[in-house]
Enzyme design. Sequence first.
Site, PDB file in Angstrom:
ATOM      1  N   GLU A 156       9.460   2.156  19.823  1.00  0.00           N
ATOM      2  CA  GLU A 156       9.257   3.605  19.938  1.00  0.00           C
ATOM      3  C   GLU A 156      10.366   4.362  19.196  1.00  0.00           C
ATOM      4  OE1 GLU A 156       8.756   4.583  24.089  1.00  0.00           O
ATOM      5  OE2 GLU A 156       6.635   4.046  24.038  1.00  0.00           O
ATOM      6  N   GLU A 166       1.295   0.283  23.576  1.00  0.00           N
ATOM      7  CA  GLU A 166       1.558   0.668  24.963  1.00  0.00           C
ATOM      8  C   GLU A 166       0.483   1.661  25.382  1.00  0.00           C
ATOM      9  OE1 GLU A 166       5.400   1.869  26.276  1.00  0.00           O
ATOM     10  OE2 GLU A 166       6.448   0.669  24.755  1.00  0.00           O
TER      11      GLU A 166
END
Length: 223
Positions: free
Chosen positions: A36, A142
Amino acid sequence: MSHDQLVQAVYSYTRDTIKAFVDAGAVPDMVQIGNEIINGMLWPDGKLPENWDNLADLLRAGINGVDAGRGNGPRPLIMIHIDKGGDLQATKAFFDKWHTYHIDYDVIGQSYYPWWHGRLLDLRENLYFMAETYRKDIILVEVAYNCERAEYSDKPAPFPETPEGQRQFLEEVNRLVLNTPHNRGRGVFWWEPATQRGGHRTMFDRDGQAMPVMTVFDKYTRY
């Protein structure tokens, strides 16, 4: 630690880690460099937006480490992962800048939690944009929804926060990924299916029994 020392450390660590997998006969099919990284990684050296050149050095070091560690074996796919599944503008800003460094990679990874990352329509729009613009495979690495009331206690939820609503959510997300142009939508990972018993995003109830969300992919594997 200086920037050059940090770059060398990323390279060495990644090289040695991949070599350990190779030596164990468990070569990964894919390696994600950073997690991320919309705000960079290894702060303050690789923090964004102020240190794009440093971040590019760190990512290049990780990718080069994968190549060094694999020896003569096949190269794992390289993923670049951000957390803007439903945010086209943020995705565009990141990858347009990233591509100016001309560093080879294979897969765009995105996180998508609807209470943080936008509506399903936003996700659909961004999947189309990424596929048409960057021509890279895309994986939602995710994704999750709650099996009990948690994120939508004071606002309307796109699906009930129940075991059945959780299943409906993943069905719809998977449908959007499968419909990504040019067959660029390659998959979905749930995070985290085995959270502590009773966690809101788990795929298992408090007795450890699988909930309906576990069945979403069944029809794609039966013949």
